[in-house]
Design an enzyme around this catalytic site. Structure first.
Site, PDB file in Angstrom:
ATOM      1  N   LYS A 237       1.032  -1.248   0.016  1.00  0.00           N
ATOM      2  CA  LYS A 237      -0.225   0.158  -0.060  1.00  0.00           C
ATOM      3  C   LYS A 237       0.962   1.018  -0.041  1.00  0.00           C
ATOM      4  O   LYS A 237       0.844   2.211   0.909  1.00  0.00           O
ATOM      5  CB  LYS A 237      -0.881   0.047   1.140  1.00  0.00           C
ATOM      6  N   ASP A 338      -5.185  -3.114  -2.318  1.00  0.00           N
ATOM      7  CA  ASP A 338      -6.503  -3.373  -2.461  1.00  0.00           C
ATOM      8  C   ASP A 338      -6.982  -4.013  -4.065  1.00  0.00           C
ATOM      9  O   ASP A 338      -7.954  -4.505  -4.260  1.00  0.00           O
ATOM     10  CB  ASP A 338      -7.345  -1.908  -2.116  1.00  0.00           C
TER      11      ASP A 338
END
Length: 473
Positions: A237, A338
């Site tokens: 991330k 994600d």
């Protein structure tokens, strides 16, 4: 050396050299039965492993099992809160490779998490979770067979290191005050950010050493795979956490392009080389525009950096990787965390090894397991440079304990991973064949039987082990 346990009188120790196991033909392997349904699934697992070794090697190889204790069973023998006795730690350190069933999370005292404790005590930095589909296993997905990935999860860092303070704690409050009044104001990029005074607070350390040793093991694993599966994806991330998760990505690329330069190609490098292969006369600027679609909107300084990147790649690896040679290298790329959760469902066949940090890996490995049949079919290993522990990935399910009904697949497949780690591939392949054939013939335990269409009469845990063995031939 030991207080309440005695090692087998026959067998030899597994040792390690340069992070790899040296395995005798008669290794002593400690096992932890596990709490709850461990009473059912361990005997089934041991029976399958022993049968596979005997069938594959006709007595030339044999495992000497050494029972050790952890969890509730340890407390019964060693006393209250003795969830992880010194005997057990000594045995795992001495014999190098161990396998265990599910363990209870201690309540009321002792260790916060036995699984995390074992990983940290023995520096088992790589949590390895293969997720592949066995034909006939019920799945919520239309094409679960397309998913065949191995998650490499960093095991010792990230928020799982457990450095945190509860809201209202004096030391936590002092840390918040120091951050708000000294450290954040001294860092211009943080602007006027402040941590609310009523916060709990935790530390998220990601180190270069920890990141690179995980990626190193992932790349070495990729080298053993078929050519079409030789890919390592760095999952992070880093678009938000630039100096922790973003650093993990950068350090992963750095390792791949230095230590494994002859064996790897990054995705971005492949674009540069491919552009030149398609057009031998392409300019550096044209190549830069093609690898970065927003090139023309960038500042002159940033454009110059990308042009320099193209030039550096062509000068340094065109001779070794150009003219299509890069297609035989391990592809190293990266994806935002994600995004990868979506892509393992929508484009699962595009991925092979997913290397990531602790928290991402925890979520990702369970999500991948759900696609191929759930945690009951999910094996796991925790591997370091001097020790490895193979384990069930599910909980103890105490309400099912002693009923001979639970699915032993997770521990059996963890045993397969252990055999592969030991270099006993013939025995491992027998178990994979036997388990796959049993499932394909709807010979399954209740958790899978109830999901099949039409439903079938389930096998007991022990009967499933027998079915696997019968399908060896």
């Amino acid at each position: 050396m030991y207080d309440k346990i005695t090692p087998p009188t026959t067998g030899a120790k597994i040792t390690f050299k340069n992070g790899e196991p040296i395995v005798p033909d008669n290794p002593i392997i400690p096992f932890i039965r596990g709490d709850g349904t461990g009473i059912d699934i361990w005997p089934a697992t041991e029976k399958v492993l022993d049968a596979a070794v005997e069938t594959a090697y006709k007595g030339k190889r044999k495992i000497s099992w050494f029972k050790i204790y952890a969890g509730d069973e340890a407390c019964e023998l060693y006393g209250t809160y003795q969830y992880l006795p010194q005997d057990t730690q000594t045995a795992i350190k001495e014999y190098g490779v161990a396998i265990k069933g599910p363990l209870t999370t201690p309540v009321g005292g002792g260790i916060r998490s036995l699984n995390v404790a074992l990983r940290q005590i023995f520096d088992l930095y790589a949590c390895v979770r293969p997720c592949r589909y066995y034909a006939g296993t019920p799945s919520p997905h239309k094409n679960p067979e397309k998913l065949d990935v191995i998650v490499y999860r960093e095991n010792t860092e990230d928020i799982y290191l457990g450095i945190e303070w509860r809201q209202g704690d004096e030391i936590g409050a002092r840390l918040i005050s120091m951050l708000n009044n000294e450290l954040i104001p001294a860092t211009p990029e943080h602007g006027k950010k402040r941590i609310p005074l009523d916060s709990g607070i935790g530390i998220k350390p990601i180190s270069k050493k920890g990141s690179q040793r995980l990626v190193r093991r992932a790349i070495k694993h990729a080298l053993q795979l078929p050519k079409n599966k030789q890919q390592v994806t760095l999952v992070h991330k880093g678009n938000i956490m630039k100096y922790t998760e973003g650093a993990f990505r950068d350090w992963g690329y750095e390792l791949a392009t230095t230590e494994f330069r002859n064996e790897t190609i990054t995705e971005r490098e492949s674009w540069i080389l491919s552009n030149k292969e398609k057009n031998a006369n392409i300019s550096l600027e044209e190549n830069a525009q093609m690898i970065d679609p927003g090139f023309n909107a960038l500042t002159k300084e940033k454009q110059a950096q990308i042009v320099k990147e193209v030039e550096t790649v062509l000068n340094s690896i065109w001779e070794t990787h150009g003219n299509g040679k890069w297609k035989d290298k391990i592809m190293v790329n990266d994806r935002i965390a994600d995004s990868i959760f979506q892509q393992i469902q929508t484009r699962p066949d595009e991925y092979s090894i997913l290397a990531t940090m602790n928290l991402n890996g925890d979520y990702l490995s369970d999500a991948a397991a759900a696609i191929v049949g759930g945690l009951g079919m999910g094996p796991g290993a925790n591997i370091g440079d001097a020790c490895a522990i193979f384990e069930a990935t599910h909980g103890t399910a105490p309400k099912h304990a002693g009923l001979d009904k639970i699915n032993p697949g997770s521990v059996i497949l963890s045993g397969v991973m252990m055999l592969e780690f030991m270099g006993w591939q013939e025995a491992a392949d027998l178990i994979k064949k036997g388990l796959g054939d049993a499932i394909a013939n709807s010979q399954v335990t209740y958790d899978l039987a109830r999901l099949l269409e039409p439903p079938v009469e389930p096998l007991k845990c022990s009967e499933f082990a027998d079915a696997i063995i019968k399908h060896f031939s």
